[in-house]
Scaffold this active site. Structure first.
Site, short mmCIF file in Angstrom:
data_model
loop_
_atom_site.label_atom_id
_atom_site.label_comp_id
_atom_site.label_asym_id
_atom_site.label_seq_id
_atom_site.Cartn_x
_atom_site.Cartn_y
_atom_site.Cartn_z
N CYS A 160 0.94 -1.28 0.10
CA CYS A 160 0.16 -0.05 -0.04
C CYS A 160 0.80 1.06 0.01
CB CYS A 160 -0.96 0.01 1.09
SG CYS A 160 -2.25 -0.99 1.13
N ARG A 215 3.86 -0.41 -4.71
CA ARG A 215 3.63 -0.86 -3.36
C ARG A 215 2.44 -1.63 -3.51
NH1 ARG A 215 6.75 1.52 0.55
NH2 ARG A 215 5.28 0.89 2.15
N TRP A 226 -2.57 -2.36 -1.64
CA TRP A 226 -2.65 -4.15 -1.81
C TRP A 226 -3.61 -4.71 -0.72
CZ3 TRP A 226 -0.73 -8.11 1.18
CH2 TRP A 226 -0.49 -9.24 0.56
N ASN A 285 -2.09 2.43 5.48
CA ASN A 285 -1.09 1.13 5.18
C ASN A 285 -0.93 0.28 6.47
OD1 ASN A 285 0.78 -0.47 4.13
ND2 ASN A 285 2.48 1.04 4.37
N GLY A 286 -1.22 -0.94 6.52
CA GLY A 286 -0.98 -1.82 7.62
C GLY A 286 -2.35 -2.59 7.93
N GLU A 316 15.94 -18.81 -6.46
CA GLU A 316 15.69 -17.49 -6.93
C GLU A 316 15.14 -17.41 -8.33
OE1 GLU A 316 15.41 -14.79 -5.78
OE2 GLU A 316 15.82 -13.51 -7.22
N LYS A 340 11.59 -16.03 -9.65
CA LYS A 340 11.49 -14.99 -10.56
C LYS A 340 10.43 -15.57 -11.75
CE LYS A 340 13.25 -12.67 -9.15
NZ LYS A 340 13.73 -12.01 -8.13
N GLU A 358 6.74 -15.22 -10.43
CA GLU A 358 6.04 -14.09 -10.29
C GLU A 358 6.20 -13.49 -11.44
OE1 GLU A 358 8.33 -11.67 -7.33
OE2 GLU A 358 10.26 -12.20 -8.19
N HIS A 403 14.94 -38.25 -4.72
CA HIS A 403 14.48 -38.55 -3.71
C HIS A 403 12.67 -38.36 -3.68
CE1 HIS A 403 18.16 -39.59 -1.70
NE2 HIS A 403 18.42 -38.43 -2.16
N LYS A 447 5.66 -4.52 -3.76
CA LYS A 447 7.20 -4.20 -3.61
C LYS A 447 7.46 -4.55 -2.10
CE LYS A 447 11.29 -3.52 -5.39
NZ LYS A 447 11.95 -4.63 -5.87
C1 F6R Z 1 11.14 -11.45 -5.23
C2 F6R Z 1 11.02 -10.32 -4.26
C3 F6R Z 1 10.61 -10.43 -2.95
C4 F6R Z 1 11.47 -9.74 -1.84
C5 F6R Z 1 10.82 -10.05 -0.55
C6 F6R Z 1 11.62 -9.41 0.51
O1 F6R Z 1 11.60 -10.83 -6.55
O2 F6R Z 1 11.25 -8.97 -4.63
O3 F6R Z 1 10.59 -11.90 -2.75
O4 F6R Z 1 12.75 -10.17 -2.09
O5 F6R Z 1 9.50 -9.69 -0.50
O6 F6R Z 1 11.90 -8.10 0.35
P1 F6R Z 1 12.66 -7.22 1.16
O7 F6R Z 1 14.05 -7.57 0.37
O8 F6R Z 1 12.42 -5.49 0.62
O9 F6R Z 1 12.83 -7.50 2.41
#
Ligand code: F6R
Length: 604
Positions: free
Chosen positions: A2, A27, A70, A96-97, A477, A481, A484, A500, A599
């Site tokens: 948010c 956000r 969000w 936000n929260g 990772e 990627k 998402e 396994h 984000k």
């Molecule tokens: C994936 C991604 C998320 C963040 C996670 C932690 O591409 O961006 O998995 O890595 O939400 O976010 P931060 O690093 O801001 O604590």
């Protein structure tokens, strides 16, 4: 998670609010809305453009609040979009929260005959402020907040106080921007950059009254606090696309520069040593700790897993890696001889922050590897290292992930040289780091192979990533990627684990992406690839330049430059960032803002 944005000044507020929301859209983008005193709120479901399209005429007024959502409580509908009004329709709140006791508060308000128009916890806050209002907006906000449990960053304005915004924070970031022609409030300083670099970060439990000419900060008891402005160090251009079609691609292409910025001023390459000013004051204490617990979420967690392997192999430091959301439940949390290291791009991730706070409560040393300067984790940890990756706008982390690996490498050398690492070993790593930006820059000049493979992989519904040692977390990772950015179902395994159980999934329609650089686990990886091929699964291998065998074994091979083994994951992850990007584009998806995500995840 948010975004909230407010403006009070000499200019017409609505266009500034819309602009602010556009910068904060990463956000959350389920819905958005604005409120200017004297007008009814305007709200729309979906991205900010939908809101902008609804604003057909000029909206007079030089004060206003705005929100991009969000969804947590209630689906992404117009009714649930912020700002929410109190029962008189004159006080508006953007939040936000999460208000944890919203049900019991709502029940109490409903029995008083107050009607609700949304399913959100935030509307409860608006109505609660309404019940407390006796002519002083700040007092009403303070009184209402004393009744709530949970987290909030809020901005409140009212028809009765059309030149005033009240703001408060507990657990969700609030930053006040002090500009020449007015003042601004935002949940992220990057949204303030086009107006000012002078900011005041509110601390938890603080609130403020912001008007055209002034801002006054108070604690929740109402005592006035003296708070000076700080300077934001980033440039406004850092949050623009600079000719790229998407932020994600721009941020991948920035990787060489990001590595330079992350190491700048920190390398004593000839001595094989590293200078990390942010942790110097705690270094001697840190060296006495028995173990380090790295906490993070998502990509930051995977960076932590790579960091664990580096720190254990090269620095001899025992390390555990924990998910931010789980660490607090660990029984051994209270072991005093532990230091907690939070890895977080935003510095606001609620679960990671909760781990830091849990560690602090037990008296543990807390450290941060944080990108966003001035963020909560940066401020609440005892010491830390900034990534200096610049603002990351695309929701999926790329350059920030790389910078996390770089900082963890620096930390490995810093600690290693105090422990068991020789000067020569340190020199090798640091020289490798110095060469890295040019090597990656050259690599990024031609991405056509990856683009071609992306077309093929866009057709698959499933995918499995495998890797070993440093590249097991890189497989995770890469898989994250892909999920998402392209909505392809995918999984990641340490390659030895496949047999396994999960190998049962494979057939000719279920491809495997194998990360197999020529390192000390290469031969074992080749055996795992053989096992996969025997099940007819299509295989794409990523290996290092100069490798000659895989080409004869698998369907496609992508080559990355070979570098020092501790730096190899930094290079090896890049083709996966690009692959996800190109598959996402091929599928016509919004690669910068994938569905259901935000984000900065500021709820637990
Ligand atoms: C994936 C991604 C998320 C963040 C996670 C932690 O591409 O961006 O998995 O890595 O939400 O976010 P931060 O690093 O801001 O604590």
């Amino acid at each position: 998670m948010c975004g909230i944005f407010g403006y009070t000044g000499q200019r017409t507020a609505a266009p500034i609010l819309l602009e602010g929301l556009r910068t904060l859209e990463y956000r959350g983008y389920d819905s958005a809305g604005i409120f200017v005193p004297g007008h009814t709120p305007i709200k729309a479901v979906g991205p900010i453009d939908n809101l902008a399209n609804k604003i057909t005429g000029p909206i007079s007024g030089t004060t206003g609040i705005a929100h991009t959502r969000w969804a947590t409580h209630g689906s992404p509908t117009e009714a649930n979009a912020h700002p929410h009004l109190d029962m008189s329709g004159t006080i508006a709140v953007a939040h936000n929260g999460i208000i944890e006791n919203f049900r019991e508060l709502k029940d109490g308000l409903v029995t008083q005959g107050i009607e609700f128009t949304s399913e959100t916890d935030s509307e409860v806050l608006a109505k609660l402020i309404g019940t407390q209002y006796r002519g002083d907006l700040l007092k009403a906000v303070q009184a209402a907040l004393s009744l709530v449990r949970g987290t909030y960053g809020i901005i409140v304005t009212s028809n009765h106080h059309p030149n005033e915004i009240v703001t408060a924070r507990l657990g969700s970031p609030i930053v006040i921007g002090v500009a020449k022609d007015g003042n601004l409030i935002s949940s992220d300083s990057s949204a303030l950059l086009s107006y000012t670099k002078d900011v005041v970060y509110l601390e938890d439990g603080e609130c403020a009254v912001v008007s055209k000419e002034a801002y006054e900060v108070f604690n929740l008891r109402g005592d006035k606090l003296s708070r000076k402005t700080e300077k934001i160090e980033i440039e406004a251009s850092a949050v623009q696309k600079k000719g790229y079609e998407h932020f994600m691609l721009k941020e991948i292409m920035e990787i060489p520069e990001v590595i330079r910025d992350t190491v700048r001023g920190r390398l004593l390459a000839d001595k094989g040593q590293v200078k990390l000013g942010g942790i110097e004051s705690v270094m001697q204490d840190l060296l006495k700790k028995d173990r380090l617990v790295i906490v993070g979420c998502g990509s930051a967690y995977f960076a932590g897993q790579v960091g664990q392997l580096m720190l254990e192999e090269y620095a001899g430091v025992p390390v555990d890696v924990e998910l931010g959301s789980e660490y607090r439940y660990k029984r051994n949390l209270a072991d005093k001889n532990t230091a907690v290291l939070a890895v977080s791009q935003s510095g606001e991730t609620a679960d990671t922050l909760a781990s830091v706070r849990a560690g602090k409560e037990k008296g543990l040393m807390t450290l941060g590897i944080v990108n966003a300067v001035g963020s909560t984790i940066a401020r609440e940890t005892d010491a830390g290292v900034y990534n200096h990756a610049g603002p990351e706008i695309a929701v999926a982390s790329t350059k920030a992930f790389i910078s996390q690996l770089v900082v963890l490498t620096l930390l490995t050398v810093a600690l290693g040289r105090e422990k068991e690492m020789t000067a020569e070993a340190g020199q090798k790593i640091l020289r490798g780091l110095i060469e890295l930006p040019d090597i990656i820059k050259e690599y990024l000049t031609d991405t056509s192979d990856i683009k071609k493979i992306a077309k093929k992989y866009a057709e698959y519904q499933n995918c499995m990533f495998i890797g070993r040692k440093y590249h097991a977390p890189i497989a995770s990772e890469a898989s994250l990627k892909l999920k998402e950015v392209t909505y392809t179902h995918s999984d990641a395994y340490a390659a030895g684990e496949l047999k396994h159980g999960s190998i049962a999934m494979l057939d000719k329609n279920f491809p495997v992406i194998a990360i197999a650089p020529e390192d000390d686990v290469y031969e074992k990886m080749v055996s795992n690839i053989e096992e996969v091929k025997a099940r007819q699964a299509p295989v794409l291998a990523i290996t290092t330049a100069g490798e000659t065998h895989l080409d004869t074994l698998v369907d496609n091979v992508l080559y990355v430059p070979k570098v020092h083994s501790v730096l190899q994951p930094i290079v090896s992850v890049i083709p996966f960032q690009l692959l996800s990007y190109y598959i996402g584009v091929e599928k016509g998806l919004n690669v910068d803002r994938p569905r259901n995500l935000a984000k900065s995840v500021t709820v637990e």
